[in-house]
Design a protein around this motif. Structure first.
Motif, PDB file in Angstrom:
ATOM      1  N   GLN A   1      75.002  61.324  10.139  1.00  0.00           N
ATOM      2  CA  GLN A   1      75.801  61.826  11.258  1.00  0.00           C
ATOM      3  C   GLN A   1      75.189  63.045  11.944  1.00  0.00           C
ATOM      4  OE1 GLN A   1      78.510  60.103  12.514  1.00  0.00           O
ATOM      5  NE2 GLN A   1      78.076  61.495  14.234  1.00  0.00           N
ATOM      6  N   PRO A   2      74.668  64.039  11.223  1.00  0.00           N
ATOM      7  CA  PRO A   2      74.029  65.155  11.933  1.00  0.00           C
ATOM      8  C   PRO A   2      72.854  64.707  12.807  1.00  0.00           C
ATOM      9  CG  PRO A   2      74.495  65.764   9.665  1.00  0.00           C
ATOM     10  CD  PRO A   2      74.745  64.286   9.775  1.00  0.00           C
ATOM     11  N   TRP A   3      72.095  63.727  12.341  1.00  0.00           N
ATOM     12  CA  TRP A   3      70.999  63.190  13.149  1.00  0.00           C
ATOM     13  C   TRP A   3      71.538  62.462  14.385  1.00  0.00           C
ATOM     14  CZ3 TRP A   3      65.542  62.533  11.810  1.00  0.00           C
ATOM     15  CH2 TRP A   3      65.166  63.188  10.644  1.00  0.00           C
ATOM     16  N   ILE A   4      72.596  61.695  14.211  1.00  0.00           N
ATOM     17  CA  ILE A   4      73.187  60.989  15.346  1.00  0.00           C
ATOM     18  C   ILE A   4      73.600  61.978  16.430  1.00  0.00           C
ATOM     19  CG2 ILE A   4      75.205  59.643  16.082  1.00  0.00           C
ATOM     20  CD1 ILE A   4      75.063  58.194  13.386  1.00  0.00           C
ATOM     21  N   ASP A   5      74.291  63.035  16.030  1.00  0.00           N
ATOM     22  CA  ASP A   5      74.738  64.043  16.998  1.00  0.00           C
ATOM     23  C   ASP A   5      73.540  64.712  17.678  1.00  0.00           C
ATOM     24  OD1 ASP A   5      77.312  63.449  16.182  1.00  0.00           O
ATOM     25  OD2 ASP A   5      77.463  65.161  14.815  1.00  0.00           O
ATOM     26  N   HIS A   6      72.503  65.008  16.892  1.00  0.00           N
ATOM     27  CA  HIS A   6      71.314  65.683  17.413  1.00  0.00           C
ATOM     28  C   HIS A   6      70.566  64.790  18.402  1.00  0.00           C
ATOM     29  CE1 HIS A   6      68.458  68.926  17.366  1.00  0.00           C
ATOM     30  NE2 HIS A   6      67.477  68.210  16.851  1.00  0.00           N
ATOM     31  N   PHE A   7      70.431  63.519  18.066  1.00  0.00           N
ATOM     32  CA  PHE A   7      69.715  62.591  18.946  1.00  0.00           C
ATOM     33  C   PHE A   7      70.544  62.273  20.187  1.00  0.00           C
ATOM     34  CE2 PHE A   7      66.592  62.398  15.800  1.00  0.00           C
ATOM     35  CZ  PHE A   7      65.538  61.606  16.203  1.00  0.00           C
ATOM     36  N   ASP A   8      71.859  62.170  20.033  1.00  0.00           N
ATOM     37  CA  ASP A   8      72.712  61.964  21.205  1.00  0.00           C
ATOM     38  C   ASP A   8      72.555  63.127  22.184  1.00  0.00           C
ATOM     39  OD1 ASP A   8      73.640  59.552  20.283  1.00  0.00           O
ATOM     40  OD2 ASP A   8      75.610  60.282  19.661  1.00  0.00           O
ATOM     41  N   ALA A   9      72.513  64.349  21.651  1.00  0.00           N
ATOM     42  CA  ALA A   9      72.358  65.530  22.502  1.00  0.00           C
ATOM     43  C   ALA A   9      70.991  65.553  23.180  1.00  0.00           C
ATOM     44  CB  ALA A   9      72.555  66.800  21.677  1.00  0.00           C
ATOM     45  N   ALA A  10      70.004  64.885  22.569  1.00  0.00           N
ATOM     46  CA  ALA A  10      68.649  64.838  23.129  1.00  0.00           C
ATOM     47  C   ALA A  10      68.467  63.687  24.112  1.00  0.00           C
ATOM     48  CB  ALA A  10      67.625  64.729  22.005  1.00  0.00           C
ATOM     49  N   GLY A  11      69.532  62.921  24.369  1.00  0.00           N
ATOM     50  CA  GLY A  11      69.459  61.873  25.378  1.00  0.00           C
ATOM     51  C   GLY A  11      69.337  60.469  24.856  1.00  0.00           C
ATOM     52  N   TYR A  12      69.504  60.288  23.553  1.00  0.00           N
ATOM     53  CA  TYR A  12      69.455  58.955  22.956  1.00  0.00           C
ATOM     54  C   TYR A  12      70.870  58.457  22.659  1.00  0.00           C
ATOM     55  CZ  TYR A  12      64.475  59.936  22.314  1.00  0.00           C
ATOM     56  OH  TYR A  12      63.152  60.249  22.534  1.00  0.00           O
ATOM     57  N   SER A  13      70.964  57.185  22.348  1.00  0.00           N
ATOM     58  CA  SER A  13      72.229  56.594  21.924  1.00  0.00           C
ATOM     59  C   SER A  13      72.036  56.086  20.499  1.00  0.00           C
ATOM     60  CB  SER A  13      72.627  55.438  22.850  1.00  0.00           C
ATOM     61  OG  SER A  13      73.815  54.825  22.405  1.00  0.00           O
ATOM     62  N   ALA A  14      72.505  56.853  19.528  1.00  0.00           N
ATOM     63  CA  ALA A  14      72.162  56.591  18.132  1.00  0.00           C
ATOM     64  C   ALA A  14      73.312  55.982  17.351  1.00  0.00           C
ATOM     65  CB  ALA A  14      71.711  57.890  17.458  1.00  0.00           C
ATOM     66  N   VAL A  15      72.951  55.101  16.420  1.00  0.00           N
ATOM     67  CA  VAL A  15      73.915  54.502  15.494  1.00  0.00           C
ATOM     68  C   VAL A  15      73.287  54.459  14.105  1.00  0.00           C
ATOM     69  CG1 VAL A  15      75.085  53.092  17.230  1.00  0.00           C
ATOM     70  CG2 VAL A  15      73.110  52.154  15.999  1.00  0.00           C
ATOM     71  N   ALA A  16      74.140  54.408  13.084  1.00  0.00           N
ATOM     72  CA  ALA A  16      73.662  54.322  11.696  1.00  0.00           C
ATOM     73  C   ALA A  16      74.503  53.294  10.954  1.00  0.00           C
ATOM     74  CB  ALA A  16      73.740  55.679  11.018  1.00  0.00           C
ATOM     75  N   PRO A  17      74.191  52.006  11.090  1.00  0.00           N
ATOM     76  CA  PRO A  17      74.960  50.972  10.391  1.00  0.00           C
ATOM     77  C   PRO A  17      74.722  51.063   8.883  1.00  0.00           C
ATOM     78  CG  PRO A  17      73.519  50.045  12.100  1.00  0.00           C
ATOM     79  CD  PRO A  17      73.088  51.448  11.870  1.00  0.00           C
TER      80      PRO A  17
END
Length: 266
Positions: free
Chosen positions: A22-38
């Motif tokens: 989750q911390p990576w998802i939030d960080h990557f979302d803030a950097a302009g990506y759309s992240a998921v972790a199934p």
């Protein structure tokens, strides 16, 4: 409205729940990506659920997990970057070798077929699962002490214990048995197409203090790609252990990954 941000799929390894990303998802979302972790196949949605139902993931194989994530990726609107840790790193390599994914990052990736070094620390880290052949079809839970040796050895005892309480879950032992026997099996599920030239770029990352996937193992993995003309790069984190994606220094690793993606125009 469609999401035009580049997608990223995070794949966790054994003994950590998908929510550990989750911390990576939030960080990557803030950097302009759309992240998921199934999660892995049949993995409960919460840490609590995973701890209560270890049988849900028992006997999952490397190929079953790889096909599961390939199916998820096929349902996305765009080709994603794939980022995996430990056995998630091995799955990332397999997917990239199948031509799936725009780029891949394998962090402390579990050893693939052809990798020969087997340090004593790695043997000890795998003993909770490999030490009992009856575990082949079971899900295995690490004790706090086993987690500290395999993941948190470069951390304070307090930080390692905190990660254990927050994110550690039972994991299928079968992938460990498959990887351990890979060099003795003709068609091992731990085999990766390392020769493929038309795949996306791959970054391998190691922690020099890692017990579960020692640095020498990741460097040996890099050598398996010597016959490919595709971009394959390697970076080390000095003094970091197998916990480097979930400990207090996770952002340093994430930022290196983001910089690498930007360098390759992704």
């Amino acid at each position: 409205m469609s999401d035009n941000r580049p997608p990223v799929v995070f794949i966790h390894g054994l003994w950590l729940h998908a929510t550990s990303w989750q911390p990576w998802i939030d960080h990557f979302d803030a950097a302009g990506y759309s992240a998921v972790a199934p999660g892995w196949p049949h993995e409960p949605d919460t840490v609590e659920g995973a701890r209560e139902h270890p049988e849900a993931v028992a006997d999952t194989t490397i190929d079953q997990a790889t096909e599961h994530f390939a199916s998820i990726i096929a349902g996305l609107d765009a080709t994603p970057v794939i980022i995996g840790h430990s056995f998630g790193g091995l799955i990332t390599e397999k997917l990239l070798g199948q031509g799936i994914g725009r780029a891949g990052v394998a962090i402390d990736p579990a050893q693939i077929k052809g990798v020969l070094p087997l340090p004593l620390a790695q043997l000890r880290a795998g003993l909770p699962a490999l030490g009992n052949p009856a575990n082949l079809h079971r899900a295995v839970t690490l004790t706090e002490q086993e987690f500290r040796f395999g993941f948190g050895n470069a951390l304070t005892e307090q930080e390692s214990a905190g990660i254990y309480r927050r994110w550690v879950v039972p994991a299928p032992a079968r992938p460990l048995f498959q990887a351990a026997a890979a060099n003795f099996v003709l068609h091992s599920q731990a085999q990766v197409d390392t020769r493929r030239a038309d795949r996306g770029p791959l970054l391998l990352i190691s922690g020099t203090a890692d017990h579960t996937v020692p640095d020498v193992v990741t460097r040996s993995t890099l050598k398996q790609y010597r016959d490919s003309t595709a971009v394959t790069e390697f970076t080390q984190f000095e003094g970091r252990g197998h916990s480097l994606t979930v400990d207090s220094g996770w952002r340093d690793v994430a930022d290196v990954v983001l910089d690498w993606l930007h360098t390759h125009g992704i």
